[in-house]
Write an enzyme that holds these catalytic residues in place. Structure first.
Site, PDB file in Angstrom:
ATOM      1  N   ARG B   9       0.824  -1.213   0.000  1.00  0.00           N
ATOM      2  CA  ARG B   9       0.000   0.000   0.000  1.00  0.00           C
ATOM      3  C   ARG B   9       0.859   1.264   0.000  1.00  0.00           C
ATOM      4  O   ARG B   9       0.473   2.272  -0.603  1.00  0.00           O
ATOM      5  CB  ARG B   9      -0.993  -0.013   1.158  1.00  0.00           C
ATOM      6  N   SER B  36      -5.849   4.553   5.210  1.00  0.00           N
ATOM      7  CA  SER B  36      -5.549   3.114   5.246  1.00  0.00           C
ATOM      8  C   SER B  36      -4.927   2.632   3.938  1.00  0.00           C
ATOM      9  O   SER B  36      -3.946   1.909   3.931  1.00  0.00           O
ATOM     10  CB  SER B  36      -6.826   2.308   5.493  1.00  0.00           C
ATOM     11  N   GLU B  57     -19.689   3.678  -2.374  1.00  0.00           N
ATOM     12  CA  GLU B  57     -18.877   3.041  -3.419  1.00  0.00           C
ATOM     13  C   GLU B  57     -19.585   2.967  -4.766  1.00  0.00           C
ATOM     14  O   GLU B  57     -18.952   3.005  -5.817  1.00  0.00           O
ATOM     15  CB  GLU B  57     -18.465   1.635  -2.978  1.00  0.00           C
ATOM     16  N   PHE B  82     -15.623  -3.730  -0.588  1.00  0.00           N
ATOM     17  CA  PHE B  82     -16.611  -2.698  -0.915  1.00  0.00           C
ATOM     18  C   PHE B  82     -16.601  -2.344  -2.398  1.00  0.00           C
ATOM     19  O   PHE B  82     -17.652  -2.196  -3.015  1.00  0.00           O
ATOM     20  CB  PHE B  82     -16.360  -1.453  -0.064  1.00  0.00           C
ATOM     21  N   ARG B 166      -3.174  -5.850   2.346  1.00  0.00           N
ATOM     22  CA  ARG B 166      -2.609  -5.053   3.431  1.00  0.00           C
ATOM     23  C   ARG B 166      -1.532  -5.927   4.058  1.00  0.00           C
ATOM     24  O   ARG B 166      -1.690  -6.545   5.082  1.00  0.00           O
ATOM     25  CB  ARG B 166      -3.658  -4.699   4.476  1.00  0.00           C
TER      26      ARG B 166
END
Lengths: 277, 318
Positions: B9, B36, B57, B82, B166
């Protein structure tokens, strides 16, 4: 506006003739949208039929994609494609899909058909104009039934947050959806949504309520785009009649998508022609 | 930019910020997770290219589609659960059908979501996204590959999906700086064909499979390992070659084994070169909270568990 009136009637005749000849398609919603489409394409919008991808053109998104036939007739009359091609509507391999398909037909700025989605695309177009410092405006038409979709309100919230004064949403408030809720009598149905103006106002939009069949009112309302000093997007609540222009179709939910018989077809066309004279 | 971190990320955020400064068409759309997903780095470096779309979304995807019709290159980013599940009809109708140049980024894919639990896991995004006819699907194995894939995605004109974990990084897959080629698998190890077993892996499982195979190598078992960073289009040629030269393929992913990477591999082999396959991944179940490595272990996907499983298979084929 006399010329625009003629175009509106031509759009209606085209809708009914196409649905009659092709034996399929929607009819009530396209008829309620016809006057707004006539004003958009023959009065307000800056577009070039011979240059459909011109980058500075005004954009139009028919979020209520099931009224695609009305848009096709307007585009044909504007010269985007030959009028006769209307009679391929809904056929296998036709560029005139049941719901507008931008990959097939030049002049369609966004593919639609699943309700609630076109308005978001319209927001994207309006944001793009701001980012690219372009002057074009974006016009989106949604249905009153369509505004039951949550995505409409996601888009509404973002448009006002980004102060998209280059965006106009026209709500074709014809007060009937495909089936809906019954009134006292099962043959009559309730309006899909109430309090449109209050809702759009609460979401931060400048709201204009008009007669969606009055061409002058439509044209005046559309001119508000970018005129606002308050940097709000504009919601035009256009009160319309589903099936407008044909006596036996008006206000009857069963004409949402129904093919006229030959007798009904001739009656409809003669009523529309009488309306012009 | 040289990649100095192993965090997917971090590299994603830095690279997108850089791309937005170099290419005015690039714009980043956030679903309120920028801190995030690291999309926040775009806002920091180039605020005019950052659009906060809030927690919505479906609209995020639709706005991206509208931007793309006007020549922008929107990068729409949220958690995978999402942006894929919640906005799937929007992905179909507003992005994939009209073939719009939208780049979709699912951050926190699969099982590796760091203690968020089952609501935020995504074990079906490979199934969903590879089902879309016009969509390219990328599943990088390390941070360096994230950067290379992003460049390729930005140059490609059409819808593309990037599946990020992640994962703060285990190992780089290799030390090379080769250019990324869409649809090409990456050989990580050429084994001895004595046992005729090959491992095929994707995404964040690839560095873990690599570790597992290093353990086995220490025991004298040398197994072929091929990493698939592109899931659509799939490198069918390499799969068929592997099927030709091995009697047992093992696919590894942190996604449902049903309709995931292993199923995609079997779709190729079943018609072109049938071969026995063991698909390792998430079974017919939901998961729960836990640290990434704990969850991998629970689902049999830690390097240790993988090594044991692969060893069993190799011994079974002797």
């Amino acid at each position: 506006m006399e010329d625009v009136q003629t175009k509106a009637t031509e759009i209606r005749k085209g809708i009914i003739t196409t649905v009659f000849k092709q034996k399929q398609g929607h009819i009530g919603g396209p008829l309620s949208a016809a006057d707004m489409l006539a004003v958009l394409y023959f009065h307000t919008m800056n577009v070039k039929a011979d240059h459909p991808y011109w980058e500075n053109r005004d954009r139009f998104v028919l979020s209520k994609g099931h009224s695609g036939i009305a848009l096709y007739v307007a585009l044909a009359l504007k010269g985007y494609f030959p009028y006769e091609e209307l009679f391929t509507f809904d056929d296998l391999h036709s560029r005139l899909q049941a719901h507008p398909d931008m990959t097939k037909l030049p002049g369609i700025d966004m593919s639609t058909g699943s309700l609630g989605q076109g308005i978001s695309a319209g927001v994207g177009m309006a944001v793009a104009a701001k980012l690219q410092e372009k002057e074009y405006s974006t016009y989106v038409m949604i249905g009153d039934g369509e505004s039951q979709e949550g995505q409409v309100w996601e888009a509404a919230a973002i448009a006002s947050r980004y102060k998209l004064n280059n965006l106009v949403v026209m709500i074709d408030n014809n007060r009937l959806q495909q089936y809906g809720w019954k009134q006292d009598d099962i043959s009559h149905r309730q309006a899909p949504e109430l309090c449109h103006a209050e809702k759009w106002k609460a979401f931060g939009w400048k709201v204009l309520t008009i007669d969606g069949h009055n061409l002058d009112e439509i044209a005046t309302a559309l001119k508000e785009v970018k005129n606002t000093e308050n940097n709000q997007p504009i919601a035009i609540i256009a009160n319309t009649i589903k099936g407008k222009g044909v006596s036996f179709m008006e206000g009857n939910f069963q004409w949402h998508s129904k093919v006229p018989t030959e007798a009904e077809y001739h009656q409809a066309i003669s009523e529309l022609e009488e309306g012009l004279s | 930019m040289t990649v100095s971190t192993k965090s997917m990320r971090d590299v994603f955020g830095k690279e997108l910020a850089k791309m937005s400064l170099e290419d005015q068409r690039v714009v980043a759309l956030d679903g309120d997770l920028g801190n995030s997903t690291r999309l926040a780095l775009v806002e920091k470096e180039n605020p005019s290219s950052f659009l906060q779309m809030g927690i919505a979304e479906q609209n995020l995807v639709g706005v991206s589609a509208g931007l793309a019709t006007c020549g922008m290159i929107p990068w729409a980013c949220s958690f995978t659960a999402f942006i894929t599940r919640r906005a799937f009809d929007q992905l179909v109708v507003s992005v994939d059908q009209p073939k719009l140049n939208v780049k979709l980024v699912g951050s926190y894919s699969g099982l590796l979501t760091s203690n968020t639990g089952k609501t935020h896991h995504s074990f079906e995004d490979i199934a969903l996204m590879t089902s879309l006819p016009n969509m390219l699907v990328f599943s990088p194995g390390d941070a360096k590959e994230v950067q290379r894939i992003m460049k390729a995605m930005n140059q490609y004109d059409g819808p593309a999906y990037l599946r990020l974990s992640r994962d703060e990084g285990v190992d780089f897959l290799d030390e090379s700086d080769e250019e990324f080629v869409i649809g090409k698998a990456k050989w990580l190890k050429r084994g001895e064909n004595r046992d005729r077993v090959a491992c095929l892996s994707t995404g964040a499982m690839s560095p873990r499979v690599k570790r597992a195979l290093e353990r086995l190598e220490a025991e004298g078992i040398l197994i072929t390992h091929v990493h698939f960073p592109t899931l659509k289009p799939l490198d069918e040629r390499t799969i068929i070659d592997l099927a030709h030269n091995h009697k047992h393929l093992i696919t590894i992913e942190e996604h449902y084994v049903r309709h995931g990477f292993g199923s995609l591999v079997n779709e190729v082999t079943s018609s072109k070169r049938p071969v026995k396959t063991t698909r390792i991944g998430i079974q017919n179940e939901y998961s729960e909270c836990g640290k990434n490595e704990e969850l991998l272990d629970m689902h049999g996907l830690s390097p240790e568990k993988l090594a044991a499983k692969i060893k069993d298979i190799v011994e079974g084929e002797r």
